[in-house]
Design a protein around this motif. Structure first.
Motif, mmCIF file in Angstrom:
data_model
loop_
_atom_site.group_PDB
_atom_site.id
_atom_site.type_symbol
_atom_site.label_atom_id
_atom_site.label_comp_id
_atom_site.label_asym_id
_atom_site.label_seq_id
_atom_site.Cartn_x
_atom_site.Cartn_y
_atom_site.Cartn_z
ATOM 1 N N ALA A 77 -20.076 -34.165 -18.652
ATOM 2 C CA ALA A 77 -20.836 -33.790 -19.850
ATOM 3 C C ALA A 77 -20.017 -34.066 -21.103
ATOM 4 O O ALA A 77 -18.824 -33.767 -21.156
ATOM 5 C CB ALA A 77 -21.212 -32.311 -19.794
ATOM 6 N N VAL A 78 -20.681 -34.611 -22.100
ATOM 7 C CA VAL A 78 -20.017 -34.896 -23.371
ATOM 8 C C VAL A 78 -19.716 -33.578 -24.082
ATOM 9 O O VAL A 78 -20.607 -32.762 -24.297
ATOM 10 C CB VAL A 78 -20.882 -35.817 -24.259
ATOM 11 N N MET A 79 -18.452 -33.386 -24.417
ATOM 12 C CA MET A 79 -18.014 -32.187 -25.130
ATOM 13 C C MET A 79 -17.981 -32.432 -26.637
ATOM 14 O O MET A 79 -18.152 -31.514 -27.424
ATOM 15 C CB MET A 79 -16.601 -31.793 -24.683
ATOM 16 N N PHE A 80 -17.709 -33.683 -27.007
ATOM 17 C CA PHE A 80 -17.586 -34.022 -28.417
ATOM 18 C C PHE A 80 -17.917 -35.489 -28.583
ATOM 19 O O PHE A 80 -17.485 -36.331 -27.796
ATOM 20 C CB PHE A 80 -16.162 -33.745 -28.915
ATOM 21 N N ASP A 81 -18.679 -35.783 -29.615
ATOM 22 C CA ASP A 81 -19.019 -37.163 -29.959
ATOM 23 C C ASP A 81 -19.112 -37.218 -31.474
ATOM 24 O O ASP A 81 -20.132 -36.845 -32.053
ATOM 25 C CB ASP A 81 -20.342 -37.561 -29.310
ATOM 26 N N GLY A 82 -18.025 -37.643 -32.118
ATOM 27 C CA GLY A 82 -18.031 -37.643 -33.575
ATOM 28 C C GLY A 82 -16.771 -38.242 -34.166
ATOM 29 O O GLY A 82 -15.879 -38.705 -33.466
ATOM 30 N N GLU A 83 -16.744 -38.193 -35.464
ATOM 31 C CA GLU A 83 -15.618 -38.765 -36.191
ATOM 32 C C GLU A 83 -14.436 -37.801 -36.231
ATOM 33 O O GLU A 83 -14.617 -36.590 -36.361
ATOM 34 C CB GLU A 83 -16.045 -39.120 -37.612
ATOM 35 N N THR A 84 -13.254 -38.371 -36.110
ATOM 36 C CA THR A 84 -12.013 -37.629 -36.266
ATOM 37 C C THR A 84 -11.149 -38.394 -37.267
ATOM 38 O O THR A 84 -11.536 -39.475 -37.733
ATOM 39 C CB THR A 84 -11.237 -37.506 -34.933
ATOM 40 N N GLN A 85 -9.987 -37.870 -37.562
ATOM 41 C CA GLN A 85 -9.088 -38.572 -38.478
ATOM 42 C C GLN A 85 -8.592 -39.890 -37.899
ATOM 43 O O GLN A 85 -8.095 -40.753 -38.625
ATOM 44 C CB GLN A 85 -7.902 -37.681 -38.843
ATOM 45 N N PHE A 86 -8.749 -40.072 -36.576
ATOM 46 C CA PHE A 86 -8.273 -41.287 -35.916
ATOM 47 C C PHE A 86 -9.380 -42.302 -35.662
ATOM 48 O O PHE A 86 -9.115 -43.421 -35.280
ATOM 49 C CB PHE A 86 -7.600 -40.927 -34.583
ATOM 50 N N GLY A 87 -10.639 -41.894 -35.815
ATOM 51 C CA GLY A 87 -11.773 -42.760 -35.542
ATOM 52 C C GLY A 87 -12.842 -42.008 -34.780
ATOM 53 O O GLY A 87 -12.811 -40.775 -34.674
ATOM 54 N N HIS A 88 -13.800 -42.770 -34.235
ATOM 55 C CA HIS A 88 -14.901 -42.148 -33.492
ATOM 56 C C HIS A 88 -14.430 -41.793 -32.086
ATOM 57 O O HIS A 88 -14.033 -42.664 -31.309
ATOM 58 C CB HIS A 88 -16.106 -43.090 -33.427
ATOM 59 N N LEU A 89 -14.527 -40.509 -31.739
ATOM 60 C CA LEU A 89 -14.045 -40.021 -30.459
ATOM 61 C C LEU A 89 -15.204 -39.488 -29.629
ATOM 62 O O LEU A 89 -16.055 -38.745 -30.131
ATOM 63 C CB LEU A 89 -13.024 -38.889 -30.663
ATOM 64 N N VAL A 90 -15.216 -39.874 -28.352
ATOM 65 C CA VAL A 90 -16.149 -39.303 -27.380
ATOM 66 C C VAL A 90 -15.280 -38.668 -26.297
ATOM 67 O O VAL A 90 -14.476 -39.347 -25.652
ATOM 68 C CB VAL A 90 -17.085 -40.362 -26.762
ATOM 69 N N ALA A 91 -15.433 -37.353 -26.126
ATOM 70 C CA ALA A 91 -14.687 -36.607 -25.114
ATOM 71 C C ALA A 91 -15.685 -36.094 -24.084
ATOM 72 O O ALA A 91 -16.629 -35.380 -24.429
ATOM 73 C CB ALA A 91 -13.929 -35.451 -25.749
ATOM 74 N N THR A 92 -15.477 -36.451 -22.829
ATOM 75 C CA THR A 92 -16.386 -36.085 -21.749
ATOM 76 C C THR A 92 -15.643 -35.242 -20.714
ATOM 77 O O THR A 92 -14.611 -35.675 -20.180
ATOM 78 C CB THR A 92 -16.950 -37.347 -21.063
ATOM 79 N N ALA A 93 -16.161 -34.047 -20.440
ATOM 80 C CA ALA A 93 -15.575 -33.185 -19.411
ATOM 81 C C ALA A 93 -15.943 -33.741 -18.044
ATOM 82 O O ALA A 93 -17.124 -33.947 -17.742
ATOM 83 C CB ALA A 93 -16.084 -31.758 -19.558
ATOM 84 N N LEU A 94 -14.925 -34.003 -17.228
ATOM 85 C CA LEU A 94 -15.142 -34.542 -15.891
ATOM 86 C C LEU A 94 -15.103 -33.459 -14.822
ATOM 87 O O LEU A 94 -15.866 -33.493 -13.857
ATOM 88 C CB LEU A 94 -14.078 -35.598 -15.581
ATOM 89 N N SER A 95 -14.193 -32.513 -14.976
ATOM 90 C CA SER A 95 -14.048 -31.422 -14.022
ATOM 91 C C SER A 95 -13.242 -30.319 -14.687
ATOM 92 O O SER A 95 -12.648 -30.513 -15.747
ATOM 93 C CB SER A 95 -13.348 -31.894 -12.738
ATOM 94 N N GLY A 96 -13.239 -29.168 -14.027
ATOM 95 C CA GLY A 96 -12.444 -28.073 -14.562
ATOM 96 C C GLY A 96 -12.419 -26.906 -13.600
ATOM 97 O O GLY A 96 -13.266 -26.784 -12.709
ATOM 98 N N SER A 97 -11.412 -26.069 -13.780
ATOM 99 C CA SER A 97 -11.316 -24.849 -12.983
ATOM 100 C C SER A 97 -10.768 -23.743 -13.871
ATOM 101 O O SER A 97 -10.023 -23.980 -14.813
ATOM 102 C CB SER A 97 -10.420 -25.046 -11.760
#
Length: 162
Positions: free
Chosen positions: A62-82
């Motif tokens: 699931a995408v956690m973040f999709d937006g602009e940051t100071q470094f550029g456009h970032l897409v962060a997707t959660a793959l797994s977690g515990s």
């Protein structure tokens, strides 16, 4: 000793026996209603490892973040977690896939540790990291939902299941 087997006898009865039976049915119904509303969470019952199953209602990945940051456009997707809950300590681990301006950066392993408390169905988490704010969770029907504010990704609702 009273034993309840199947449904209550609701046949029409007269006299004291009928009133006793009706009173018993009402007491049982009242006890069940109180039990449904009463807080029955045992702090020991939350201990163990919970697996991340959804972020903001979306199943993993699931995408956690999709937006602009100071470094550029970032897409962060959660793959797994515990989320491992011990007596008073917790460890949260997440594998997050990062893509910056269309270029895959690979997986980032995020680990947050701290202490937690249980008050009924409410859990309060206090991370060891000073840059990560406290957050809360609720336990309902075998599902633990935490609402967290990530300094990079904003507010996230995380669903954990055993």
């Amino acid at each position: 000793m009273t034993r309840w087997i199947g449904a209550a006898d609701m046949t029409r009865s007269s006299g004291a026996a009928g009133m006793t039976r009706l009173r018993g049915v009402l007491v049982l119904a009242g006890a069940l209603a109180l039990g449904a509303c009463e807080d029955v969470t045992d702090p020991d019952s939350v201990r163990g490892t919970w697996e991340l199953t959804a972020v903001d209602g979306d199943p993993l990945p699931a995408v956690m973040f999709d937006g602009e940051t100071q470094f550029g456009h970032l897409v962060a997707t959660a793959l797994s977690g515990s989320l491992t809950l011990e007596e008073i300590d917790y460890t949260q681990r997440m594998a997050v896939d990062l893509v910056l301006d269309g270029t895959p950066l690979g997986d980032d392993q995020v680990v947050i540790t701290g202490e937690y408390t249980v008050d009924g169905q409410l859990l309060s988490f206090e991370p060891d990291r000073t840059d990560y704010p406290d957050f809360t969770g609720t336990l309902q029907g075998g599902v633990l939902t935490t609402v967290e504010f990530d300094p990079e990704f904003g507010e996230l609702s995380l669903r954990w299941e055993r």
